[in-house]
Write a protein that holds these residues in place. Structure first.
Motif, short mmCIF file in Angstrom:
data_model
loop_
_atom_site.label_atom_id
_atom_site.label_comp_id
_atom_site.label_asym_id
_atom_site.label_seq_id
_atom_site.Cartn_x
_atom_site.Cartn_y
_atom_site.Cartn_z
N GLN A 56 0.85 -1.19 0.00
CA GLN A 56 0.00 0.00 0.00
C GLN A 56 0.88 1.24 0.00
OE1 GLN A 56 -2.22 -0.15 3.68
NE2 GLN A 56 -0.50 -0.99 4.84
N SER A 62 0.34 3.71 1.73
CA SER A 62 0.28 4.31 3.08
C SER A 62 1.67 4.42 3.70
CB SER A 62 -0.63 3.49 3.98
OG SER A 62 -1.92 3.36 3.40
N GLN A 73 3.09 7.85 4.01
CA GLN A 73 2.66 8.73 5.12
C GLN A 73 3.79 8.84 6.14
OE1 GLN A 73 -1.02 7.88 7.15
NE2 GLN A 73 -2.03 7.10 5.31
N ARG A 104 0.48 -7.03 -4.42
CA ARG A 104 -0.17 -7.99 -3.52
C ARG A 104 -0.17 -9.36 -4.15
NH1 ARG A 104 -5.07 -4.46 -0.95
NH2 ARG A 104 -3.73 -2.68 -0.51
N GLN A 161 -1.95 3.11 -6.63
CA GLN A 161 -2.75 3.84 -5.65
C GLN A 161 -2.26 5.28 -5.57
OE1 GLN A 161 -2.17 1.81 -1.88
NE2 GLN A 161 -4.05 0.61 -2.14
N GLU A 193 -1.97 7.88 -2.35
CA GLU A 193 -2.16 8.10 -0.93
C GLU A 193 -2.29 9.60 -0.72
OE1 GLU A 193 -2.20 5.42 0.79
OE2 GLU A 193 -2.41 6.19 2.83
N THR A 238 -6.33 4.41 10.76
CA THR A 238 -7.22 5.57 10.91
C THR A 238 -8.27 5.28 11.97
OG1 THR A 238 -8.37 4.69 8.99
CG2 THR A 238 -7.03 6.67 8.63
N ALA A 267 -6.28 11.03 6.24
CA ALA A 267 -5.55 10.32 5.17
C ALA A 267 -6.57 9.62 4.29
CB ALA A 267 -4.59 9.29 5.77
N1 DAH Z 1 -3.99 1.54 2.40
C1 DAH Z 1 -5.37 1.15 2.18
C2 DAH Z 1 -5.43 -0.01 1.23
O1 DAH Z 1 -4.48 -0.23 0.52
C3 DAH Z 1 -6.17 2.31 1.63
C4 DAH Z 1 -6.34 3.39 2.64
C5 DAH Z 1 -7.43 3.37 3.48
C6 DAH Z 1 -5.43 4.41 2.77
C7 DAH Z 1 -7.62 4.37 4.41
C8 DAH Z 1 -5.61 5.43 3.69
C9 DAH Z 1 -6.73 5.38 4.51
O2 DAH Z 1 -4.76 6.42 3.84
O3 DAH Z 1 -6.90 6.37 5.45
O4 DAH Z 1 -6.41 -0.69 1.20
#
Ligand code: DAH
Length: 363
Positions: free
Chosen positions: A193, A195, A198, A219, A233, A235, A276, A330
């Motif tokens: 991800q 993320s 961040q 994945r 993705q 972010e 989160t 986020a």
């Molecule tokens: N990282 C999550 C995913 O790959 C997606 C995601 C959900 C990112 C909520 C975020 C968040 O920043 O707040 O499924």
């Protein structure tokens, strides 16, 4: 007396020359004046040179007979000399002419070959174009950059810390399962991800911070019409003093307005993500039917945009930001998923097969 017998007459010299040059006319005429190929012309030029050696060279009959002028009666030497000279001039002239004609022909062939026919239709070069995912990413980036966000481009190979621990997913947490990825050397894996960025962004920039991070994620999924083991993705992260859920809703609302049009609305559904709290799933009203339902939104009127929520205090802490002072939101959106929706692709894998016939439809 012996001098008498050895004495040559001009007629003898001339008659010997005439005999020796009997074939000259035929030989020089056999060499063509022009030829279609440069190779042939060069060959003919060589033939002319050989003729010159044969008929005018040191061992030619002319040279031999010229030496004999000495043995002619001095009164008649001038007569012999001028006859031979005249003859030589004629031969020389003919060889020169032939050589000049051939050289002109070679020149002409060369210029013809090098000249450009401006009437021939040109060869069209096929201009390249951007991949539909790149086009989509750029549209998303433009929107967030105009809202004051920085664009982060970070690493695809990660440690457990950035992909999981720092995102409040400790070892053994069930949230690791659906994000199983590809492992490289001990301790490293391809990020599952975006993320992860961040954490990097907060560590690098501290707070406040506003950034988006588009990029590849991986994945262990079996490819099918809606899944691919590698996908894209974006972010988003906004951390500052006094950031609330209202900012999150307003930002994503503005984003879908700019991407799909001002009549687009959003819907937030409660959800769960470890990083989160609270968490929400974000939907936007279908850009095609606007609500009643159609094929594109699978008759629900809504299309899923991604996950979002208020950054968990543990995540802020893991990245060195004080959760007592700062809060943030986020979100994470799927680029290729959005791309597939907009272009009505019923198989997401089309985006990764690199078939130009498919790709060039999206310029
Ligand atoms: N990282 C999550 C995913 O790959 C997606 C995601 C959900 C990112 C909520 C975020 C968040 O920043 O707040 O499924």
């Amino acid at each position: 007396m012996s001098e008498e017998t050895n004495q040559q007459r001009p007629e003898d010299l001339i008659s010997r020359i005439n005999t020796a040059y009997g074939n000259f006319d035929r030989e020089i005429e056999l060499i063509p004046d022009t030829s279609a190929s440069l190779e042939d012309s060069a060959k003919h030029l060589l033939e002319v040179r050989n003729l010159r050696i044969k008929y005018l060279g040191k061992k030619s009959e002319l040279a031999i007979q010229r030496k004999l002028i000495r043995s002619i009666d001095p009164h008649r030497r001038g007569e012999a000399g001028s006859s031979i000279q005249k003859f030589e001039q004629t031969i020389n002239q003919r060889i020169d002419d032939k050589e000049r004609t051939l050289k002109t022909s070679i020149e002409k062939t060369r210029t013809d070959r090098e000249s450009i026919d401006v009437t021939i239709p040109g060869r069209r070069s096929r201009p390249g174009h951007l991949h539909p995912i790149t086009l989509m990413r750029q549209r998303i980036e433009d929107i967030f950059v105009s809202l004051g966000y920085a664009v982060e481009d970070d690493r695809e190979i990660e440690t457990d810390f950035y992909n999981f621990d720092a995102l409040n997913i400790p070892e053994g947490h069930p949230a690791r399962d659906p994000q199983d990825t590809f492992y490289t050397t001990e301790g490293f894996a391809l990020r599952s991800q975006t993320s992860t960025v961040q954490i990097h962004a907060m560590q690098r920039r501290g707070a406040p911070v506003r950034m988006i991070a588009p990029g590849r994620v991986f994945r262990r999924d079996t490819p099918d019409p809606t899944h691919n083991p590698m996908f894209f993705q974006v972010e988003g992260l906004c951390v500052d003093r006094g950031i609330t859920m209202a900012h999150l809703k307003g930002t994503l609302q503005e984003f879908v307005h700019r991407l799909f049009g001002p009549e687009t609305s959003t819907r937030f559904r409660p959800s769960y993500f470890p990083f989160t709290e609270p968490s929400a799933e974000v939907d936007y009203s279908c850009f095609n039917c606007g609500g009643p339902g159609c094929r594109i939104c699978k008759w629900s009127g809504w299309i899923e945009l991604g996950g979002s929520g208020m950054v968990h205090p543990n995540v802020l802490r893991a990245a060195g930001v004080d959760p007592e002072e700062f809060t943030g939101f986020a979100f994470g959106l799927g680029i290729d998923r959005t791309c597939a929706r907009i272009y009505e692709l019923d198989d997401i894998r089309l985006l990764f097969e690199n078939d130009v016939r498919f790709l060039e439809q999206f310029r």
